[in-house]
Design a protein around this motif. Structure first.
Motif, PDB file in Angstrom:
ATOM      1  N   PHE A  55       0.872  -1.168   0.000  1.00 39.42           N
ATOM      2  CA  PHE A  55       0.000   0.000   0.000  1.00 39.42           C
ATOM      3  C   PHE A  55       0.914   1.224   0.000  1.00 39.42           C
ATOM      4  O   PHE A  55       1.630   1.477   0.977  1.00 39.42           O
ATOM      5  N   GLN A  56       0.903   1.950  -1.116  1.00 47.37           N
ATOM      6  CA  GLN A  56       1.859   3.039  -1.315  1.00 47.37           C
ATOM      7  C   GLN A  56       1.165   4.385  -1.153  1.00 47.37           C
ATOM      8  O   GLN A  56       0.140   4.648  -1.783  1.00 47.37           O
ATOM      9  N   ILE A  57       1.746   5.224  -0.313  1.00 48.30           N
ATOM     10  CA  ILE A  57       1.192   6.553  -0.044  1.00 48.30           C
ATOM     11  C   ILE A  57       2.219   7.590  -0.499  1.00 48.30           C
ATOM     12  O   ILE A  57       3.358   7.607  -0.037  1.00 48.30           O
ATOM     13  N   ILE A  58       1.791   8.428  -1.429  1.00 48.99           N
ATOM     14  CA  ILE A  58       2.698   9.402  -2.028  1.00 48.99           C
ATOM     15  C   ILE A  58       2.746  10.655  -1.159  1.00 48.99           C
ATOM     16  O   ILE A  58       1.726  11.309  -0.939  1.00 48.99           O
ATOM     17  N   ILE A  59       3.941  10.988  -0.686  1.00 49.69           N
ATOM     18  CA  ILE A  59       4.143  12.125   0.207  1.00 49.69           C
ATOM     19  C   ILE A  59       4.852  13.273  -0.502  1.00 49.69           C
ATOM     20  O   ILE A  59       4.508  14.439  -0.354  1.00 49.69           O
ATOM     21  N   GLY A  60       5.846  12.939  -1.299  1.00 46.71           N
ATOM     22  CA  GLY A  60       6.628  13.980  -1.970  1.00 46.71           C
ATOM     23  C   GLY A  60       8.023  14.085  -1.402  1.00 46.71           C
ATOM     24  O   GLY A  60       8.580  13.125  -0.843  1.00 46.71           O
ATOM     25  N   GLN A  61       8.620  15.275  -1.509  1.00 43.50           N
ATOM     26  CA  GLN A  61      10.020  15.446  -1.166  1.00 43.50           C
ATOM     27  C   GLN A  61      10.305  15.277   0.335  1.00 43.50           C
ATOM     28  O   GLN A  61      11.436  15.005   0.719  1.00 43.50           O
ATOM     29  N   VAL A  85      15.415  19.559  -9.103  1.00 45.61           N
ATOM     30  CA  VAL A  85      14.908  19.605  -7.725  1.00 45.61           C
ATOM     31  C   VAL A  85      15.926  19.086  -6.708  1.00 45.61           C
ATOM     32  O   VAL A  85      16.121  19.710  -5.651  1.00 45.61           O
ATOM     33  N   PRO A  86      16.620  17.953  -6.961  1.00 41.22           N
ATOM     34  CA  PRO A  86      17.615  17.509  -5.970  1.00 41.22           C
ATOM     35  C   PRO A  86      18.769  18.489  -5.773  1.00 41.22           C
ATOM     36  O   PRO A  86      19.509  18.383  -4.794  1.00 41.22           O
ATOM     37  N   MET A  87      18.920  19.442  -6.716  1.00 41.58           N
ATOM     38  CA  MET A  87      20.001  20.416  -6.618  1.00 41.58           C
ATOM     39  C   MET A  87      19.672  21.586  -5.700  1.00 41.58           C
ATOM     40  O   MET A  87      20.547  22.386  -5.352  1.00 41.58           O
ATOM     41  N   ILE A  88      18.417  21.711  -5.285  1.00 39.19           N
ATOM     42  CA  ILE A  88      17.998  22.896  -4.529  1.00 39.19           C
ATOM     43  C   ILE A  88      18.836  23.124  -3.272  1.00 39.19           C
ATOM     44  O   ILE A  88      19.286  24.251  -3.025  1.00 39.19           O
ATOM     45  N   PRO A  89      19.087  22.099  -2.430  1.00 36.68           N
ATOM     46  CA  PRO A  89      19.903  22.362  -1.229  1.00 36.68           C
ATOM     47  C   PRO A  89      21.285  22.906  -1.562  1.00 36.68           C
ATOM     48  O   PRO A  89      21.785  23.802  -0.873  1.00 36.68           O
ATOM     49  N   VAL A  90      21.908  22.381  -2.615  1.00 30.98           N
ATOM     50  CA  VAL A  90      23.238  22.850  -3.001  1.00 30.98           C
ATOM     51  C   VAL A  90      23.179  24.288  -3.503  1.00 30.98           C
ATOM     52  O   VAL A  90      23.993  25.143  -3.113  1.00 30.98           O
ATOM     53  N   LEU A  91      22.216  24.580  -4.375  1.00 30.40           N
ATOM     54  CA  LEU A  91      22.094  25.930  -4.932  1.00 30.40           C
ATOM     55  C   LEU A  91      21.808  26.954  -3.844  1.00 30.40           C
ATOM     56  O   LEU A  91      22.394  28.043  -3.819  1.00 30.40           O
ATOM     57  N   LEU A  92      20.919  26.602  -2.932  1.00 28.66           N
ATOM     58  CA  LEU A  92      20.557  27.522  -1.865  1.00 28.66           C
ATOM     59  C   LEU A  92      21.733  27.737  -0.920  1.00 28.66           C
ATOM     60  O   LEU A  92      22.047  28.876  -0.534  1.00 28.66           O
ATOM     61  N   CYS A  93      22.395  26.651  -0.561  1.00 29.77           N
ATOM     62  CA  CYS A  93      23.531  26.741   0.351  1.00 29.77           C
ATOM     63  C   CYS A  93      24.658  27.565  -0.265  1.00 29.77           C
ATOM     64  O   CYS A  93      25.196  28.481   0.368  1.00 29.77           O
TER      65      CYS A  93
END
Length: 476
Positions: free
Chosen positions: A62-68, A120-128
């Motif tokens: 049973f899969q529940i989609i949460i997001g990031q 999207v996975p790059m956001i922490p690096v770009l922001l930092c």
């Protein structure tokens, strides 16, 4: 948006409580429950839980989609239910959907999903990295003057910024390959080839070069996104081909070798320099229109402003900006390209602040505030481009409309720049000259641009569905 603990509690109750859970793991976006009784949870009820993006049964789970934020919700589920935590499953089930008939709309959506999923996975690096630059600017000579530009701290902050943005093609190559099913490390390798030092040096020196006898125009592709995002799909096609035709005994060695052997000439000779070639053509068109005078010049400035952010994202602005700087160095002032593209940055400031005020998801809100601060203080715009505009797609037409209006205002007021300026709020000083009316016109345009960007974003930048459930590309 509820906090992660509240989401976890609601989800656990909906699946029948901890007594009904045999085990639970998570992948990139989903909680994946193995239940004792799959008949207990009601899918429609689960979908209505605030913070849940979707639900389904698949493969006995049973899969529940949460997001990031799935990892944080998973931790809370384990804490509430007393379950043993397990390592995340490194896959994104949201890309394994039934095939749709390929229409222009579907093709466009797939392209945007590819771009968004890669960025999207790059956001922490770009922001930092952007905030490191912000610290350097605030403490440096242009603002507080606490440190000199030659100090170790200033150099360190600049190093940390460069580490985030200079090697962008490598990070993106990994993400893009993972997104579409190519080998991630080969994607990173392709990114490394684009910024290989001797290749970059040839670009700087204008040295001629060939790839297997094919003429190649070396370019500087650090801090670029389009060359690697175009190259990775080609790599994927070649890699898939060789995986099919090569026997298993040879595939391990020769699949990556032959895939890269064929991808490199496509990338270096065609795909990577494509933006430069198109930029040269666009530069010629805008140069002719801009020198026409009268209404045509105002319209040209407005059109250039409208597409400027897209030109930056694709790297096609380089030719235009180089020609503009050359003209500026010869005359000491500019009334067209630099004058307009500097002032429209205030439209982005307004958009960034509106994103912070409008978004409901606390994670996106905090990121939007970081984008605003790193841009208006540190002069770093890339986090907003890639972390917000690629995800919430209405922001693209909003930026086009807002910058068009701001550019038209600035051109109509006859703005002139007297110095080269950065991208932070101090860029307004570029309009200081012998005539105070120019500075007044610049302030009027900047304020107008800020208000326009803010208003368009606040009222038209997001759908109600996006505000409630997040970007469509991050949902099943």
């Amino acid at each position: 948006m509820p906090d992660n603990k509240t989401i976890a509690a609601s989800v656990l109750e909906a699946v029948g409580g901890k007594e009904n859970v045999t085990s639970v793991v998570h992948c990139m976006t989903r909680l994946r429950f193995t239940l004792k009784d799959n008949g207990i949870p009601n899918i429609n009820t689960v979908k209505k839980i605030k913070g849940v993006l979707g639900a389904q049964e698949s493969g006995g789970q049973f899969q529940i989609i949460i997001g990031q934020n799935v990892g944080k919700v998973y931790d809370e589920v384990c804490a509430l239910g007393g379950f043993a935590r397990k390592a995340a499953i490194d896959e994104n089930l949201d890309i394994d959907r039934p095939k749709q008939k390929l229409t222009p709309k579907v093709a466009g959506k797939n392209i945007l999903n590819y771009l968004s999923g890669s960025m999207v996975p790059m956001i922490p690096v770009l922001l930092c990295a952007g905030l490191f630059r912000t610290v350097q600017v605030v403490l440096g000579s242009t603002m507080l003057g606490v440190i000199t530009d030659e100090s170790d701290l200033a150099i360190l902050m600049n190093m940390l910024y460069n580490a985030g943005f200079y090697f962008l093609p490598i990070y993106l190559g990994y993400n893009a390959a993972k997104q579409i099913g190519a080998t991630p490390m080969l994607g990173a390798f392709m990114g490394g080839i684009l910024i290989e030092p001797s290749f970059m040096q040839m670009a700087t020196e204008g040295t001629s070069f060939t790839v297997f006898g094919i003429p190649c125009t070396p370019g500087t592709y650090s801090q670029t996104v389009v060359p690697i995002l175009l190259s990775v799909p080609v790599l994927y096609l070649f890699e898939r081909l060789f995986k099919r035709v090569l026997p298993d005994t040879l595939a391990t060695i020769f699949t990556p070798f032959l895939s890269m052997l064929l991808t490199v000439p496509f990338s270096l000779c065609l795909l990577a320099p494509l933006g430069t070639w198109l930029g040269s053509g666009i530069s010629t068109i805008f140069s002719i229109l801009g020198s026409s005078g009268g209404f045509v010049s105002i319209l040209a400035a407005a059109l250039l402003s409208a597409v400027w952010n897209l030109l930056i994202i694709t790297g096609m602005h380089v030719t235009i900006i180089v020609l503009a700087i050359s003209s500026f160095m010869a005359t000491g002032q500019d009334t067209y390209v630099l004058a307009i593209t500097t002032i429209i940055i205030w439209t982005l400031y307004g958009m960034e602040l509106a994103c912070w005020m409008k978004l409901r998801n606390h994670k996106d809100k905090s990121e939007a505030l970081g984008f605003f601060i790193s841009h208006i203080v540190g002069g770093v715009s890339e986090p907003f481009y890639y972390g917000m505009m690629f995800r919430y797609r209405r922001l693209f037409p909003v930026s086009i409309a807002g910058c068009f209006i701001t550019g038209a205002i600035g051109s109509a007021l006859g703005l002139t720049t007297y110095m080269l300026a950065g991208s932070n709020a101090l860029n307004i000083l570029a309009y200081v000259g012998s005539d105070t009316s120019n500075m007044i016109a610049a302030i009027v345009t900047a304020v107008a641009g800020f208000i326009i960007g803010f208003a368009l974003t606040f009222f038209f930048g997001f759908t109600e569905d996006e505000l409630e459930h997040g970007p469509e590309s991050e949902r099943a």
